[in-house]
Design a protein around this motif. Structure first.
Motif, mmCIF file in Angstrom:
data_model
loop_
_atom_site.group_PDB
_atom_site.id
_atom_site.type_symbol
_atom_site.label_atom_id
_atom_site.label_comp_id
_atom_site.label_asym_id
_atom_site.label_seq_id
_atom_site.Cartn_x
_atom_site.Cartn_y
_atom_site.Cartn_z
ATOM 1 N N ARG A 21 -2.967 2.310 -3.339
ATOM 2 C CA ARG A 21 -2.120 1.596 -4.302
ATOM 3 C C ARG A 21 -1.423 2.558 -5.254
ATOM 4 O O ARG A 21 -0.266 2.360 -5.610
ATOM 5 C CB ARG A 21 -2.955 0.562 -5.069
ATOM 6 C CG ARG A 21 -3.541 -0.493 -4.150
ATOM 7 C CD ARG A 21 -4.217 -1.626 -4.903
ATOM 8 N NE ARG A 21 -4.906 -2.514 -3.960
ATOM 9 C CZ ARG A 21 -4.320 -3.473 -3.274
ATOM 10 N NH1 ARG A 21 -3.025 -3.682 -3.423
ATOM 11 N NH2 ARG A 21 -5.018 -4.233 -2.448
ATOM 12 N N SER A 22 -2.115 3.605 -5.665
ATOM 13 C CA SER A 22 -1.478 4.567 -6.573
ATOM 14 C C SER A 22 -0.472 5.444 -5.835
ATOM 15 O O SER A 22 0.494 5.917 -6.428
ATOM 16 C CB SER A 22 -2.541 5.446 -7.250
ATOM 17 O OG SER A 22 -3.232 6.236 -6.307
ATOM 18 N N PHE A 23 -0.681 5.646 -4.540
ATOM 19 C CA PHE A 23 0.253 6.459 -3.758
ATOM 20 C C PHE A 23 1.500 5.668 -3.332
ATOM 21 O O PHE A 23 2.458 6.251 -2.831
ATOM 22 C CB PHE A 23 -0.429 6.999 -2.490
ATOM 23 C CG PHE A 23 -1.665 7.806 -2.763
ATOM 24 C CD1 PHE A 23 -1.715 8.721 -3.799
ATOM 25 C CD2 PHE A 23 -2.787 7.647 -1.961
ATOM 26 C CE1 PHE A 23 -2.861 9.461 -4.043
ATOM 27 C CE2 PHE A 23 -3.934 8.387 -2.198
ATOM 28 C CZ PHE A 23 -3.976 9.284 -3.249
ATOM 29 N N GLY A 24 1.447 4.329 -3.510
ATOM 30 C CA GLY A 24 2.552 3.500 -3.038
ATOM 31 C C GLY A 24 2.450 3.203 -1.551
ATOM 32 O O GLY A 24 3.453 2.922 -0.898
ATOM 33 N N LEU A 25 1.225 3.254 -1.014
ATOM 34 C CA LEU A 25 1.018 3.048 0.418
ATOM 35 C C LEU A 25 0.175 1.819 0.712
ATOM 36 O O LEU A 25 -0.294 1.642 1.845
ATOM 37 C CB LEU A 25 0.332 4.288 1.023
ATOM 38 C CG LEU A 25 1.164 5.568 1.032
ATOM 39 C CD1 LEU A 25 0.295 6.762 1.405
ATOM 40 C CD2 LEU A 25 2.337 5.439 1.999
ATOM 41 N N ALA A 26 -0.030 0.968 -0.288
ATOM 42 C CA ALA A 26 -0.892 -0.197 -0.109
ATOM 43 C C ALA A 26 -0.238 -1.219 0.816
ATOM 44 O O ALA A 26 0.978 -1.406 0.820
ATOM 45 C CB ALA A 26 -1.201 -0.831 -1.452
#
Length: 358
Positions: A21-26
């Protein structure tokens, strides 16, 4: 000390959503991981109850004591630097004292070893996994007899086949390995003269004494006996097989079946989720040396999720990883970052935080 305790005692300094989620990959199936920072009460910190970190049973929630956090930041630990670089929309709570910790005070050329070094280790694991998936090993374990050969004319034939087909004394019944006797041949490695004693009165030890034997047996053979063949035992190949067998079935017993089945479904023969994060980590390392900063929110979400979905052939993923490693080598060579974080400066920040807290 439990998670509930540090929350009820208001000991938390920082808390953020981490991982995909923090990487923008959720995606809709992504778990929600939490990482945080706490401080120990004064009496515990100065006493004998220092607790460096606290996690729940599944390790998807982990909090680090402020001293442990800074210790790992000084070592350029990727996971800890990523906590410090958490995007604003992922931060759940933050004590103003945490603003004293700035990523640029910790980034150094050491990141090449911690970010890229870890990524390279994951690439080696991926290659090992690829080998295991493409080369499954039968559960029935081979014996050293499977690595023995009879020298014949200008070549050799497998010992087991030779034993079955050898027309001893004109018969068609073959030979028994238990009635064979081996004698070392001087100045050779792994080559033996093979004798046979049908009656068993010469007490030969056989080629092996039991199926789990790790080497062939040698026997005392009367000098007037004549060898019926010469045997070569490929002990090096047997040792390699034993190592591969042990590692393969250990992997089978420990592998995550759900993830393995996903990887089997897309048919690319590598752990696609792990390789997605490996590529992401290499990209973060490249960014550090190109920009002297760390932004963990990825700009190539679709590409990385495409890798995770198994839409990239194994060779293409490895090629991208190798290109990133080459780029990291270049930007590291011209980087203006310090060799190591300033330990004195960052330790003073820790002291300042503790003085304010206590």
């Amino acid at each position: 000390m439990e998670l509930d305790h540090i929350k009820s005692q208001n000991l938390i300094l920082f808390e953020a959503i981490s991982g995909s989620r923090s990487f923008g990959l959720a995606t809709e199936n992504s778990d929600t991981d939490i990482r945080g920072v706490y401080y120990l009460p004064k009496e515990d910190f100065f006493g004998l109850h220092y607790i460096p970190q606290i996690s729940n049973e599944t390790n998807d929630i982990t909090y680090y004591e402020i001293g442990r956090l800074i210790e790992l930041l000084q070592k350029n630990n990727p996971n800890i630097l990523e906590i410090l670089a958490s995007p604003e929309d992922c931060i759940l709570q933050k004590n103003p004292l945490m603003d004293l910790l700035k990523p640029e005070d910790f980034l150094s050329r050491l990141c090449k070893d911690t970010f890229a070094g870890y990524a390279v280790s994951q690439i080696k694991k991926a290659k090992g996994l690829n080998k295991k998936i493409l080369n499954p090993i039968d559960k029935e374990r081979k014996s050293i007899l499977d690595f023995c050969y009879i020298l014949q004319n200008q070549g050799s034939i497998p010992l087991k086949k030779w034993l079955k087909t050898f027309p001893y004394n004109g018969g068609q019944g073959g030979l028994l390995q238990e009635k064979c006797g081996l004698v070392n041949i001087d100045n050779t490695k792994g080559i033996f003269a093979l004798f046979y004693n049908e009656s068993g009165d010469l007490n030969y030890k056989g080629i092996i004494q039991h199926e789990e034997a790790n080497q062939v047996s040698v026997s005392s053979v009367p000098k007037d006996e004549k060898p019926i063949a010469y045997l070569f035992c490929n002990l090096d190949a047997y040792s390699t097989y034993c190592k591969d067998y042990r590692e393969y079935w250990k992997w089978v017993s420990e592998r995550n079946e759900d993830r393995y089945n996903v990887n089997q479904h897309h048919g690319q023969n590598y752990d696609s989720k792990n390789m997605m994060h490996t590529i992401r980590l290499l990209q973060s390392c490249e960014q550090i040396f190109k920009t002297n900063s760390l932004n963990i929110r990825v700009e190539n979400r679709d590409e990385l999720l495409d890798i995770k979905a198994g839409n990239w052939p194994y060779e293409a993923v490895m090629e991208k990883a190798e290109a990133l490693i080459s780029s990291i080598e270049y930007y590291h060579s011209v980087s203006t970052l310090p060799e190591f974080p300033d330990l004195e400066k960052t330790t003073k920040v820790l002291i300042e935080i503790r003085e304010n807290l206590y």
